[in-house]
Design a protein around this motif. Sequence first.
Motif, PDB file in Angstrom:
ATOM      1  N   GLY A  68       0.801  -1.211   0.000  1.00 25.13           N
ATOM      2  CA  GLY A  68       0.000   0.000   0.000  1.00 25.13           C
ATOM      3  C   GLY A  68       0.835   1.262   0.000  1.00 25.13           C
ATOM      4  N   ILE A  69       0.272   2.321  -0.505  1.00 21.68           N
ATOM      5  CA  ILE A  69       0.978   3.601  -0.588  1.00 21.68           C
ATOM      6  C   ILE A  69       1.306   4.168   0.790  1.00 21.68           C
ATOM      7  CG2 ILE A  69       0.668   6.018  -1.307  1.00 21.68           C
ATOM      8  CD1 ILE A  69      -0.754   4.747  -3.827  1.00 21.68           C
ATOM      9  N   PRO A  70       0.412   4.110   1.780  1.00 21.39           N
ATOM     10  CA  PRO A  70       0.783   4.607   3.109  1.00 21.39           C
ATOM     11  C   PRO A  70       2.008   3.897   3.684  1.00 21.39           C
ATOM     12  CG  PRO A  70      -1.580   4.308   2.962  1.00 21.39           C
ATOM     13  CD  PRO A  70      -1.009   3.688   1.729  1.00 21.39           C
ATOM     14  N   GLU A  71       2.094   2.579   3.481  1.00 18.91           N
ATOM     15  CA  GLU A  71       3.258   1.831   3.966  1.00 18.91           C
ATOM     16  C   GLU A  71       4.524   2.283   3.249  1.00 18.91           C
ATOM     17  OE1 GLU A  71       1.531  -2.582   4.588  1.00 18.91           O
ATOM     18  OE2 GLU A  71       1.197  -1.736   2.609  1.00 18.91           O
ATOM     19  N   ALA A  72       4.407   2.502   1.949  1.00 16.31           N
ATOM     20  CA  ALA A  72       5.566   2.926   1.175  1.00 16.31           C
ATOM     21  C   ALA A  72       6.069   4.287   1.645  1.00 16.31           C
ATOM     22  CB  ALA A  72       5.211   2.981  -0.308  1.00 16.31           C
ATOM     23  N   LEU A  73       5.150   5.210   1.900  1.00 10.12           N
ATOM     24  CA  LEU A  73       5.551   6.538   2.345  1.00 10.12           C
ATOM     25  C   LEU A  73       6.230   6.496   3.709  1.00 10.12           C
ATOM     26  CD1 LEU A  73       2.425   8.605   1.241  1.00 10.12           C
ATOM     27  CD2 LEU A  73       4.695   8.596   0.187  1.00 10.12           C
TER      28      LEU A  73
END
Length: 285
Positions: A68-73
């Motif tokens: 997911g994008i939140p995890e990546a950020l």
Amino acid sequence: MELNALLAVPVKLPSLPKAVALLMSELAAPEPDLRRVNLLFASDPALAARLLQQANAPSAGMPGQVSGIPEALALLGLGQLRELVAAAPLATTSRSVPGVDFLQFWRYSLRTAKLARSLAGSVQQNPLAAYTAGLLHGLGELVLHIVDTKRAESLSAQLPPLDLRRARLEQRVLGYSYAHISAGMALQWRLPLLVTDAVEYHCAPFEGGAYEPLAGVLHLAAWRARAAEARLSDRELAVSFPGEVGVALGLDIDMVLQQDPIDWSQRADDAQAEPDAGAGTGAPR
């Protein structure tokens, strides 16, 4: 061109200039709004792909685990994010990819992602992985048009890129479809198998003894988004609804349509103004 040969060609996928400009502005602030950063990355398939590729690189410490994008950020620093966005190629016109209406493709991808996230929540699947799969699943179509332009345009003369029957046509003519290209890239980017399998099998999630629930979710989301782009009537929706996939997931056509809160009369510019794309926020360092 064989699938492996196509996947071996380096391709720079373009992003919407507006998304890039807004992200550059936000990331240049002394204290970036993390929720807005998350939403902007989650609003553009190419930017999301680059972000997830970098987050799943061995150097980030979690290869194959970030879906997911939140995890990546949360894994990447502000400097890395600024460099990633600054290097993004821009789609300067709606025909930046030969034979593809890029604004339509962007709109379709974003809405498929939103629908996949919503449907995933209703059948106990991972909403973040569903959103990512929905956002990235069509990138193979762009790659096909960039790398093998003549064959892609020949296919488009028979059926447009977002036609409900397009994957079947590609499979018959090429021996593979855009879904296999997208999944091949996702594997190269070391994305989690949950995402890559959903992308690879979403065109036929329950055929040949396979059972991929998240692929089924993506199948229904893509059907709805493509049907909306084609402006299908109620009767055409009923006739084209993939009932066998719905039965496997316990979803009928009414349940799928109820998960669709989108005003399909809106243009891409309206959606870009309010991405409403990610669940949760990241925390760039």
